[in-house]
Design an enzyme around this catalytic site. Sequence first.
Site, short mmCIF file in Angstrom:
data_model
loop_
_atom_site.label_atom_id
_atom_site.label_comp_id
_atom_site.label_asym_id
_atom_site.label_seq_id
_atom_site.Cartn_x
_atom_site.Cartn_y
_atom_site.Cartn_z
N THR A 270 -2.55 2.89 -8.78
CA THR A 270 -1.14 3.16 -8.63
C THR A 270 -0.65 3.54 -7.39
O THR A 270 -1.09 4.67 -6.92
CB THR A 270 -0.62 3.91 -9.86
N ILE A 271 0.25 3.08 -6.74
CA ILE A 271 1.04 3.65 -5.71
C ILE A 271 1.50 5.05 -5.80
O ILE A 271 1.53 5.82 -4.88
CB ILE A 271 2.01 2.87 -5.14
N ASP A 272 1.71 5.44 -7.06
CA ASP A 272 2.49 6.98 -7.45
C ASP A 272 1.46 7.84 -7.21
O ASP A 272 1.98 9.05 -7.19
CB ASP A 272 3.11 6.77 -8.90
N GLY B 71 2.25 -2.17 -12.53
CA GLY B 71 2.96 -2.54 -11.14
C GLY B 71 2.21 -3.00 -9.92
O GLY B 71 0.77 -2.43 -10.05
N ARG C 29 5.28 -1.47 -2.11
CA ARG C 29 3.91 -1.52 -3.16
C ARG C 29 3.35 -2.90 -2.75
O ARG C 29 2.28 -3.45 -3.24
CB ARG C 29 4.19 -1.43 -4.47
#
Lengths: 407, 407
Positions: free
Chosen positions: A143-145, A14, A300
């Site tokens: 990753t933004i996660d 992503g 994001r």
Amino acid sequence: MEEKKNLIVGQSGGPTAAINSSLAGVYSGAKHYGIKKVYGMRHGIEGLLAEKIIDLDDTLDSTFNIELLKRTPSSYLGSCRYKLPKPEAGNEIYKKIFEILEKYNIGMLVYIGGNDSMDTIQKLSEYASMISSSIRFIGVPKTIDNDLPVTDHTPGFGSAAKYIATSISEIVRDSNVYDLKSVTFVEIMGRNAGWLTAASALAQNKFNDGPDFILLPEIGLDLKGFIKVLDNKLAEKNNIVVAVSEGIKDQNGNYISEDEGNVDAFGHKMLSGTSDFMAKIVKTELGVKTRAIEINTLQRAAAHLQSKTDIDEAFNIGFLGVKAGIEGETGVMMYFDRVSDAPYLSIIRKCDINLVANIEKEIPRGWISEDGFGVNEKFIEYAKPLIMGELSNIVCDGIQSHISSLK
Amino acid sequence: MEEKKNLIVGQSGGPTAAINSSLAGVYSGAKHYGIKKVYGMRHGIEGLLAEKIIDLDDTLDSTFNIELLKRTPSSYLGSCRYKLPKPEAGNEIYKKIFEILEKYNIGMLVYIGGNDSMDTIQKLSEYASMISSSIRFIGVPKTIDNDLPVTDHTPGFGSAAKYIATSISEIVRDSNVYDLKSVTFVEIMGRNAGWLTAASALAQNKFNDGPDFILLPEIGLDLKGFIKVLDNKLAEKNNIVVAVSEGIKDQNGNYISEDEGNVDAFGHKMLSGTSDFMAKIVKTELGVKTRAIEINTLQRAAAHLQSKTDIDEAFNIGFLGVKAGIEGETGVMMYFDRVSDAPYLSIIRKCDINLVANIEKEIPRGWISEDGFGVNEKFIEYAKPLIMGELSNIVCDGIQSHISSLK
């Protein structure tokens, strides 16, 4: 790495607001270390297999374009979600990949991505070892996660967290306008790990007392108990804001929003938004005004609110990834090792890719408040430095400029 | 206005990112013209009726706090949606309002708001004239919808438009990441007038070619025809972004998203989001990946992306509203009269409130492209100056600071 070899870089998974800064770092690192050709694969390993390869000198031909690239969200090279098969000698896919890499005289492949991308690096380096290839494979995290293990945090998380905290502080203001009781649910990404939802706590400061509650996927939600807690809070305060992860589960580990068999206009079963679900339940149970706000894709992609800390680190970890490859490393992921919270200081190291691939990192229970409806000071100390600082936006006609898209 | 009289100011209707700058302007104007007490009514005219009145000197006690107020989204004083009855001599509500105004020795009431708020100013000034009250009533416009007549534009529109244009440019980047066909629908506020949806066109520049289509409530949508247009576009381009107003209607004037009888988990009929509806239809009809993104509350609350032009104008129109009252005007709304697009120049005037109250302004047909799926250069020339310029954000711990909320 032999001097006359080239480098190829890809992006996968992503988009984030920082992944292009890592690309800029890889490109700048390659130039710094005298690598002649820096290729980019379009749409990750899938594009490599289709030989969709570009020469990055064609577009990153000025410092200004590199600065624009750092400020451009999403994946400049395009992305894919492609899982390589198990590496086995003679496998056609691997054969093809290595043929193409030889054809372009590649000495190093850098892959910028999250969990699945590190799986790709692991498999490629394993196959390279099987066939005694000298090509080096370096993973650069994003990753933004923020759910990768080993690394203190991931590039992209800080900017997304800054966007979340800023937006929540604005939503809190928007929520207390009318003289009535209300509960606003703000849905934030992160299906299994609540890092980004927890970042909403960074909105709390001396000007702003929200969000009031934070619901994380790490904690099984007792829905009835939580509605009682809300009811009590409404007795002392008119307008309540709840930050809620898209992935919150009940105490049996089932996704909350799967419970009701919502069916859409075309008969498809809907995983209706978690915030929608919560807003409906609470409206029914407590009879107050409720709102559901889904902070969608922008969390994001909001490059206009990049964290300078994040963008600088994303650049540096890309640059030092190239350095590691030059020094002979392969099958490694670059990571942040935090030395100090305040003043904030992290150093960039490398680790064996096997420690990372396919493992998810959740928020430690000790960083979550005892009642499970918020985070404590430990999380704040951890997250605050990552959202600090602002890049100078390059604004033209009122909006932030990006590098021109690849055709 | 007699020298020893006081001023009271209120905010009404939906929040914006600029309405507090008008409040700062009214306060600063009152101080400039030597008005001693500046009162604020909490939650608009409803709060006035309940005598919820504060002394603004208590919190706007420094230039720094006034700067924070300008950067704080939503309505600092709170808001209401309250429609006054027809003014008639002896009406209890009006008697009560004027009793309270006399009690606080009010010489001028300034009301910052949209259409309904101008209705309030109209009725109060009409009643004042009936009873020969010398209190002056001044309307200061605000609304992100930009749908007030007479004025060239409304404070709040420029900042919302800047947020929309910036966000769309980021969503366009986010939409072209994967190597597949996709259509992304981005839903934007404005039930009857498409100004804000049209502002998405400001995202189009030399770096960015989206949005591809803009669906406005001013144009009845031929859904089948539009799906054919999308299909043709997908033949030449992988990823399409459509900006769509929440209020688009079919060619018979019915809201598009009312067509299907969506029922939620509790049996309530849902006005499911327009973007959701479009995404489902297009997915079914064309078999491509679709996404629905609702730019929710943040489009009216994103103070971190304020347009400096908007914030300065919002301040000035509040300030000059007080000047008009001092000079003896009543029953007027302040408005912008545009002199030039480029360089941009507007002057602030006043008009009879009867020309404004309860009238909505749509986008002229001549500013919409011939096929109805976009806007033309005339709209761009109009809207572009309104999103220009950035305020210096006052950032603390990584997020923009706001003035402390009133308790």
